[in-house]
Design an enzyme around this catalytic site. Structure first.
Site, mmCIF file in Angstrom:
data_model
loop_
_atom_site.group_PDB
_atom_site.id
_atom_site.type_symbol
_atom_site.label_atom_id
_atom_site.label_comp_id
_atom_site.label_asym_id
_atom_site.label_seq_id
_atom_site.Cartn_x
_atom_site.Cartn_y
_atom_site.Cartn_z
ATOM 1 N N HIS A 1 37.874 36.383 42.609
ATOM 2 C CA HIS A 1 39.231 35.914 43.003
ATOM 3 C C HIS A 1 39.957 35.175 41.698
ATOM 4 O O HIS A 1 41.054 34.832 41.789
ATOM 5 C CB HIS A 1 39.361 34.909 44.057
ATOM 6 C CG HIS A 1 38.526 35.225 45.250
ATOM 7 N ND1 HIS A 1 38.669 36.360 45.776
ATOM 8 C CD2 HIS A 1 37.310 34.759 45.874
ATOM 9 C CE1 HIS A 1 37.657 36.908 46.687
ATOM 10 N NE2 HIS A 1 37.018 35.698 46.957
ATOM 11 N N GLU B 1 32.921 47.314 44.188
ATOM 12 C CA GLU B 1 32.997 45.744 44.588
ATOM 13 C C GLU B 1 32.430 45.696 45.944
ATOM 14 O O GLU B 1 32.966 46.352 46.994
ATOM 15 C CB GLU B 1 34.388 45.484 44.542
ATOM 16 C CG GLU B 1 34.563 43.809 44.769
ATOM 17 C CD GLU B 1 36.102 43.576 44.786
ATOM 18 O OE1 GLU B 1 36.881 44.112 43.792
ATOM 19 O OE2 GLU B 1 36.419 42.610 45.580
ATOM 20 N N PRO C 1 28.016 33.705 41.504
ATOM 21 C CA PRO C 1 27.724 32.201 41.703
ATOM 22 C C PRO C 1 27.532 32.169 43.138
ATOM 23 O O PRO C 1 28.049 32.631 44.207
ATOM 24 C CB PRO C 1 29.069 31.468 41.429
ATOM 25 C CG PRO C 1 30.189 32.546 41.635
ATOM 26 C CD PRO C 1 29.514 33.735 40.782
ATOM 27 N N ASN C 2 26.582 31.252 43.438
ATOM 28 C CA ASN C 2 26.142 30.710 44.702
ATOM 29 C C ASN C 2 25.576 31.868 45.666
ATOM 30 O O ASN C 2 24.969 31.634 47.033
ATOM 31 C CB ASN C 2 27.357 30.125 45.530
ATOM 32 C CG ASN C 2 27.890 29.051 44.900
ATOM 33 O OD1 ASN C 2 27.259 28.091 44.734
ATOM 34 N ND2 ASN C 2 29.519 28.982 44.602
ATOM 35 N N SER D 1 31.284 39.104 53.321
ATOM 36 C CA SER D 1 31.976 38.581 54.220
ATOM 37 C C SER D 1 33.267 39.493 54.402
ATOM 38 O O SER D 1 33.741 40.178 53.433
ATOM 39 C CB SER D 1 32.427 37.210 54.453
ATOM 40 O OG SER D 1 33.063 37.045 53.191
ATOM 41 N N HIS E 1 31.334 42.697 49.091
ATOM 42 C CA HIS E 1 31.426 41.337 49.662
ATOM 43 C C HIS E 1 30.690 41.244 51.029
ATOM 44 O O HIS E 1 30.975 42.120 51.898
ATOM 45 C CB HIS E 1 32.817 40.658 49.853
ATOM 46 C CG HIS E 1 33.510 40.639 48.765
ATOM 47 N ND1 HIS E 1 33.326 39.743 47.683
ATOM 48 C CD2 HIS E 1 34.568 41.404 48.060
ATOM 49 C CE1 HIS E 1 34.093 39.969 46.625
ATOM 50 N NE2 HIS E 1 34.862 41.004 46.733
ATOM 51 N N ARG F 1 23.004 29.034 52.691
ATOM 52 C CA ARG F 1 24.426 28.852 52.644
ATOM 53 C C ARG F 1 25.138 29.309 53.582
ATOM 54 O O ARG F 1 25.393 30.668 53.922
ATOM 55 C CB ARG F 1 25.019 29.626 51.129
ATOM 56 C CG ARG F 1 26.362 29.771 50.830
ATOM 57 C CD ARG F 1 26.716 30.770 49.820
ATOM 58 N NE ARG F 1 27.881 30.446 49.426
ATOM 59 C CZ ARG F 1 28.732 31.390 48.749
ATOM 60 N NH1 ARG F 1 28.119 32.631 48.429
ATOM 61 N NH2 ARG F 1 30.009 31.300 48.438
ATOM 62 N N ASN G 1 29.140 42.051 43.496
ATOM 63 C CA ASN G 1 29.601 41.036 44.223
ATOM 64 C C ASN G 1 29.581 39.672 43.422
ATOM 65 O O ASN G 1 28.545 39.039 43.132
ATOM 66 C CB ASN G 1 28.718 40.698 45.274
ATOM 67 C CG ASN G 1 29.077 39.389 46.346
ATOM 68 O OD1 ASN G 1 30.209 39.006 45.988
ATOM 69 N ND2 ASN G 1 28.811 39.427 47.425
ATOM 70 N N ARG H 1 41.159 34.190 49.052
ATOM 71 C CA ARG H 1 40.100 35.240 48.926
ATOM 72 C C ARG H 1 40.630 36.569 49.228
ATOM 73 O O ARG H 1 39.947 37.861 48.992
ATOM 74 C CB ARG H 1 39.049 35.152 49.864
ATOM 75 C CG ARG H 1 38.394 33.803 49.733
ATOM 76 C CD ARG H 1 37.181 33.672 50.867
ATOM 77 N NE ARG H 1 36.902 32.476 51.204
ATOM 78 C CZ ARG H 1 35.890 31.638 50.217
ATOM 79 N NH1 ARG H 1 35.463 32.297 49.214
ATOM 80 N NH2 ARG H 1 35.658 30.377 50.830
ATOM 81 N N ALA I 1 32.861 33.961 44.162
ATOM 82 C CA ALA I 1 34.324 33.367 43.719
ATOM 83 C C ALA I 1 35.031 33.767 42.754
ATOM 84 O O ALA I 1 36.264 34.015 42.719
ATOM 85 C CB ALA I 1 34.301 31.807 43.940
ATOM 86 N N ARG J 1 39.385 35.911 55.798
ATOM 87 C CA ARG J 1 39.267 34.462 55.603
ATOM 88 C C ARG J 1 40.728 33.818 54.846
ATOM 89 O O ARG J 1 41.796 34.205 54.944
ATOM 90 C CB ARG J 1 38.257 34.520 54.484
ATOM 91 C CG ARG J 1 36.906 35.080 55.542
ATOM 92 C CD ARG J 1 35.803 35.202 54.397
ATOM 93 N NE ARG J 1 35.147 33.346 54.306
ATOM 94 C CZ ARG J 1 34.177 33.119 53.577
ATOM 95 N NH1 ARG J 1 33.733 34.218 52.522
ATOM 96 N NH2 ARG J 1 33.869 31.987 53.241
ATOM 97 N N ASP K 1 37.626 42.050 32.385
ATOM 98 C CA ASP K 1 37.906 42.805 31.282
ATOM 99 C C ASP K 1 36.429 43.340 30.791
ATOM 100 O O ASP K 1 36.341 44.362 30.110
ATOM 101 C CB ASP K 1 38.227 41.877 30.158
ATOM 102 C CG ASP K 1 40.017 41.552 30.480
ATOM 103 O OD1 ASP K 1 40.371 42.103 31.160
ATOM 104 O OD2 ASP K 1 40.500 40.615 29.691
#
Ligand code: DQA
Length: 147
Positions: free
Chosen positions: A79, A97, A9-10, A101, A99, A17, A73, A110, A76, A106, A86
């Site tokens: 988390h 995985e 998302p995002n 940032s 990210h 952003r 990635n 997170r 959110a 942070r 699953d």
């Protein structure tokens, strides 16, 4: 070797952003860079972005039979999402995985990842360069595994 990049998302808002956190590159820039690097590594890459948890689960399930591994990635959902964890465990494909940032520098919420324990490894904090490092990592892992 074929890798699927999963963008949560995002991440469709990359470039607009919070540029002080996520930089100025767009998701199209990221995907184009992944395609170029994949060609260099003699691999293929496909990608999918969704803002919806279930759609990400569906994509992981549908892509798994045609791919060797995933670059994830989950934004959110990293988390929060047991469902995505699953799904990745269920399809039994290795994943890295990533990210943009440094999530550990942070907010505390997170610092926890539901995906990290099942991952080959985690790359974070290198800006959009994390994706390239992650792609190199999953390709190297799969190459070594099949050698
Ligand atoms: C992110 C970090 C997450 O905490 C956040 O929710 C994102 C992006 C990153 O790439 O740095 O959406 O996954």
């Amino acid at each position: 070797m074929r890798i699927a990049a999963v963008h949560g998302p995002n991440l469709n808002l990359l470039g607009l952003r919070e540029p002080e956190v996520y930089g100025h590159r767009t998701l199209d820039d990221v995907n184009a860079a992944l395609a170029r690097l994949a060609a260099e590594l003699r691999a293929e890459v496909e990608w999918h972005q969704s803002n919806h948890e279930g759609a990400l689960v569906d994509y992981v399930q549908q892509a798994a039979p045609r791919v060797d591994g995933f670059l994830v990635n989950a934004g959110a959902y990293t988390h929060t999402s047991i469902a995505l964890r699953d799904a990745l465990a269920g399809v039994a494909r290795p994943y890295v995985e990533v990210h943009i940032s440094n999530v550990f520098a942070r907010e505390r919420f997170r610092h926890r990842s539901f995906l990290a324990a099942g991952a080959v490894g985690v790359v974070c904090g290198f800006g959009v360069g994390s994706y390239a490092l992650g792609l190199r990592a999953i390709v190297e892992y799969l190459t070594n595994r099949s050698a």
